[in-house]
Scaffold this motif. Structure first.
Motif, PDB file in Angstrom:
ATOM      1  N   PRO A 384      -1.148 -37.792  -9.750  1.00 32.87           N
ATOM      2  CA  PRO A 384       0.112 -37.646 -10.102  1.00 32.87           C
ATOM      3  C   PRO A 384       0.890 -37.965 -11.451  1.00 32.87           C
ATOM      4  O   PRO A 384       1.110 -38.855 -10.992  1.00 32.87           O
ATOM      5  CB  PRO A 384       0.762 -37.417  -8.596  1.00 32.87           C
ATOM      6  N   VAL A 385       1.842 -37.396 -11.028  1.00 29.31           N
ATOM      7  CA  VAL A 385       3.039 -37.513 -12.793  1.00 29.31           C
ATOM      8  C   VAL A 385       4.184 -36.715 -11.876  1.00 29.31           C
ATOM      9  O   VAL A 385       4.016 -35.894 -11.574  1.00 29.31           O
ATOM     10  CB  VAL A 385       2.501 -36.441 -14.601  1.00 29.31           C
ATOM     11  N   VAL A 386       4.365 -37.693 -11.811  1.00 32.53           N
ATOM     12  CA  VAL A 386       5.720 -37.861 -10.904  1.00 32.53           C
ATOM     13  C   VAL A 386       7.429 -38.088 -12.311  1.00 32.53           C
ATOM     14  O   VAL A 386       7.158 -39.408 -12.730  1.00 32.53           O
ATOM     15  CB  VAL A 386       6.666 -38.554  -9.696  1.00 32.53           C
ATOM     16  N   PHE A 387       8.089 -37.483 -12.000  1.00 28.53           N
ATOM     17  CA  PHE A 387       9.341 -38.025 -13.449  1.00 28.53           C
ATOM     18  C   PHE A 387      10.334 -38.231 -12.077  1.00 28.53           C
ATOM     19  O   PHE A 387      10.687 -37.773 -10.892  1.00 28.53           O
ATOM     20  CB  PHE A 387      10.176 -36.199 -13.607  1.00 28.53           C
ATOM     21  N   PRO A 388      11.803 -39.059 -13.118  1.00 35.53           N
ATOM     22  CA  PRO A 388      12.510 -40.574 -12.554  1.00 35.53           C
ATOM     23  C   PRO A 388      13.403 -38.821 -11.760  1.00 35.53           C
ATOM     24  O   PRO A 388      13.806 -37.727 -12.117  1.00 35.53           O
ATOM     25  CB  PRO A 388      13.336 -40.497 -13.600  1.00 35.53           C
ATOM     26  N   GLU A 389      13.777 -39.195  -9.975  1.00 33.77           N
ATOM     27  CA  GLU A 389      14.661 -38.248  -9.490  1.00 33.77           C
ATOM     28  C   GLU A 389      16.158 -37.690 -10.354  1.00 33.77           C
ATOM     29  O   GLU A 389      16.656 -38.227 -11.357  1.00 33.77           O
ATOM     30  CB  GLU A 389      15.614 -38.904  -8.185  1.00 33.77           C
ATOM     31  N   PHE A 390      15.989 -36.949 -10.356  1.00 31.06           N
ATOM     32  CA  PHE A 390      16.866 -35.651 -11.049  1.00 31.06           C
ATOM     33  C   PHE A 390      18.065 -35.537 -10.171  1.00 31.06           C
ATOM     34  O   PHE A 390      17.678 -34.334  -9.213  1.00 31.06           O
ATOM     35  CB  PHE A 390      16.623 -34.183 -11.045  1.00 31.06           C
ATOM     36  N   PRO A 391      19.392 -35.971  -9.728  1.00 31.45           N
ATOM     37  CA  PRO A 391      20.386 -35.733  -8.834  1.00 31.45           C
ATOM     38  C   PRO A 391      21.499 -34.698  -9.034  1.00 31.45           C
ATOM     39  O   PRO A 391      20.996 -34.034  -9.735  1.00 31.45           O
ATOM     40  CB  PRO A 391      21.179 -37.126  -9.500  1.00 31.45           C
ATOM     41  N   ALA A 392      21.225 -34.697  -7.599  1.00 31.16           N
ATOM     42  CA  ALA A 392      22.702 -32.812  -7.274  1.00 31.16           C
ATOM     43  C   ALA A 392      23.584 -33.143  -8.657  1.00 31.16           C
ATOM     44  O   ALA A 392      24.359 -34.242  -8.633  1.00 31.16           O
ATOM     45  CB  ALA A 392      23.161 -32.605  -5.967  1.00 31.16           C
ATOM     46  N   GLY A 393      23.668 -31.778  -8.877  1.00 30.57           N
ATOM     47  CA  GLY A 393      24.843 -31.187 -10.093  1.00 30.57           C
ATOM     48  C   GLY A 393      23.682 -32.144 -11.537  1.00 30.57           C
ATOM     49  O   GLY A 393      25.629 -32.551 -12.170  1.00 30.57           O
ATOM     50  N   ALA A 394      23.365 -32.777 -11.904  1.00 34.17           N
ATOM     51  CA  ALA A 394      23.052 -33.606 -12.953  1.00 34.17           C
ATOM     52  C   ALA A 394      22.992 -32.681 -13.940  1.00 34.17           C
ATOM     53  O   ALA A 394      22.543 -33.212 -14.934  1.00 34.17           O
ATOM     54  CB  ALA A 394      21.992 -34.324 -12.342  1.00 34.17           C
ATOM     55  N   SER A 395      22.585 -32.004 -13.758  1.00 37.04           N
ATOM     56  CA  SER A 395      22.338 -30.508 -15.045  1.00 37.04           C
ATOM     57  C   SER A 395      23.217 -30.824 -16.326  1.00 37.04           C
ATOM     58  O   SER A 395      24.740 -30.540 -16.031  1.00 37.04           O
ATOM     59  CB  SER A 395      22.609 -29.348 -14.829  1.00 37.04           C
ATOM     60  N   SER A 396      23.053 -30.786 -17.442  1.00 42.70           N
ATOM     61  CA  SER A 396      23.899 -30.530 -18.586  1.00 42.70           C
ATOM     62  C   SER A 396      23.884 -29.238 -19.335  1.00 42.70           C
ATOM     63  O   SER A 396      24.991 -29.113 -19.696  1.00 42.70           O
ATOM     64  CB  SER A 396      23.299 -31.508 -19.908  1.00 42.70           C
ATOM     65  N   VAL A 397      23.407 -28.587 -18.471  1.00 44.06           N
ATOM     66  CA  VAL A 397      23.980 -27.570 -18.759  1.00 44.06           C
ATOM     67  C   VAL A 397      24.924 -26.592 -17.647  1.00 44.06           C
ATOM     68  O   VAL A 397      25.973 -25.686 -17.776  1.00 44.06           O
ATOM     69  CB  VAL A 397      23.017 -25.893 -19.056  1.00 44.06           C
ATOM     70  N   GLU A 398      24.676 -26.995 -16.351  1.00 44.10           N
ATOM     71  CA  GLU A 398      25.281 -26.529 -15.361  1.00 44.10           C
ATOM     72  C   GLU A 398      25.616 -27.681 -14.547  1.00 44.10           C
ATOM     73  O   GLU A 398      25.398 -27.436 -13.647  1.00 44.10           O
ATOM     74  CB  GLU A 398      24.712 -25.349 -14.479  1.00 44.10           C
TER      75      GLU A 398
END
Length: 458
Positions: A384-398
């Motif tokens: 498996p390939v797992v990315f780092p957790e992307f926190p809620a609301g962390a989008s750079s776009v939104e």
């Protein structure tokens, strides 16, 4: 840099750039140990930054010294004076008794002199410029085509000209400064030196002619539908796969964790029964990843310039203010109806032509390299390939709204990850559908060639 330090501190490993024994090597075999190799590598990164990216040097020095790595900011005068004279550099290394920091300076300087002659025009002087030269500027005379391709057949009913060639998009800094894009490094596809691919591949690796409609309307409608149906997971994919460093780090860490989980024992690079993963293994693997992405980028750019095709953003915006579209309407706006002239992709559209997808080329090469590398060392390539957790609301776009909950990208294998990465380029509105499979086709085998050559180095 790390690998070339390892090669210099060895009896038989080869340089990753020249594919030969290092021009400057450490004769004292007592120093052929991880401790000296790793310190050489750390210093090499600092010294290369001083030569190629000086604004990053001080921060790198501060970071390394803060964790106890003894690096220095300045390259010694006796090293600088040698320039690319390897006999001179070997003399400096001999006189300095192969001190690891000194060797780091020397390795960095050799890599630097190789890189300024690799066809990328790093110094901006490849076209004869002598003063005020711009790094990496085009050396082929490329200019975007601003005349209608194909004559009247591309005129819309209202008389508006519809371009099929790449068009520079309008960008701004949000403070009133507007500018048009310049195509990034259009010369590298024809002039950059390959790492491992044979030169003949420049002529034989050709993407199929895309079966796009003349107006590109059908293809553009597909783009609008994809963006209309974007969910938070797909939006996170668009953002994270846009960051190639994050992709490489995620694959690298997943690879290392797999070595540990499978209790893999080193058998190729410096076997040490008390270590599951060695510095040498990590450096060798990363050098392979870097070479794969390098050669894949050259192939992709060659085809981008050969086809020079327009981006979806330019096509859709050309429909004007009178035509309404329904799709993602911008940060925090959700899906709405609005004039086509106001369309934007979910993520910034990079300043280079649409076909083929450079990202999909990189992902294709990467998955091949990883699978072949794992098989060569006896490791199950399906992990498996797992990315780092992307926190809620962390989008750079939104920011603040996307994703609604913390999200972790997870893929059963690197092959699945590569496929998802390619899809994300379409989902984000940066590419028409055909650009991704074409990229996978034209870059097929790059990773395999790299893996074979990487093991030839040892």
């Amino acid at each position: 840099l790390n690998w070339n330090c390892i090669a210099s501190f060895s009896e038989n490993y080869k340089d990753a750039l020249t594919k030969e024994r290092p021009a400057v090597s450490v004769d004292n075999t007592d120093l052929h140990e991880t401790e000296f190799r790793s310190l050489c590598g750390a210093q090499a990164f600092v010294s290369y930054s001083a030569l190629s990216l000086p604004e990053a040097r001080d921060a790198l020095v501060d970071t390394l010294t803060s964790i106890g790595v003894p690096v220095v900011a300045e390259i010694p005068a006796e090293v600088t004076a040698c320039e690319d004279d390897t006999d001179c550099l070997q003399g400096v290394a001999d006189a300095g008794e192969y001190d690891s920091v000194l060797m780091g300076h020397i390795v960095a300087q050799m890599v630097y002199y190789y890189s300024i002659a690799d066809g990328w025009n790093q110094l901006g002087t490849d076209d004869g410029c002598q003063k005020n030269c711009r790094s990496y500027r085009d050396t082929t005379g490329y200019e975007p085509t601003t005349t209608c391709k194909g004559g009247d057949r591309n005129l819309r009913p209202n008389g508006r000209k519809k371009f099929q060639r790449w068009q520079p998009l309008l960008e701004d800094n949000g403070k009133g400064f507007f500018y048009r894009q310049e195509h990034v490094t259009p010369h590298i596809g024809s002039k950059a030196r390959f790492r491992f691919l044979p030169e003949s591949d420049r002529d034989t690796r050709l993407a199929p002619v895309p079966e796009y409609t003349k107006s590109l309307r059908d293809e553009s409608i597909q783009v609008l539908e994809r963006m209309k149906n974007l969910d938070d997971y797909q939006k996170v994919e668009v953002e994270l796969f846009d960051d190639k460093l994050t992709v490489v780090i995620s694959v690298f860490l997943s690879f290392l964790f797999t070595l540990i989980d499978q209790e893999f024992e080193e058998t190729v690079l410096d076997p040490k029964p008390d270590l599951i993963v060695t510095f040498e293994r990590a450096a060798h693997f990363i050098a392979g990843v870097t070479a794969t992405e390098y050669d894949s980028a050259i192939i992709a750019w060659k085809e981008k310039i050969r086809y020079d095709l327009i981006r979806p953003t330019s096509v859709i915006q050309s429909w004007g203010y009178d035509e309404e579209i329904e799709t993602w309407a911008g940060p925090g706006q959700g899906v709405q109806s609005f004039p086509a002239a106001n369309f934007e992709a979910y993520k910034r559209v990079m300043p280079h032509s649409e076909y083929v997808s450079g990202s999909a080329c990189l992902f294709q090469g990467l998955q091949e390299l990883v699978v072949s590398y794992a098989e060569t060392i006896g490791l199950d390539p399906v992990f498996p390939v797992v990315f780092p957790e992307f926190p809620a609301g962390a989008s750079s776009v939104e920011p603040g709204t996307v994703p609604a909950a913390s999200t972790t990208l997870f893929y059963p294998s690197v092959v699945d990850m590569a496929a998802a990465g390619g899809e994300s380029r379409k989902n984000g509105g940066m590419h028409f559908d055909a650009a991704v499979p074409a990229a996978e086709e034209v870059c097929s085998g790059v990773g395999l060639v790299t893996a074979e050559n990487m093991f030839d180095l040892i």
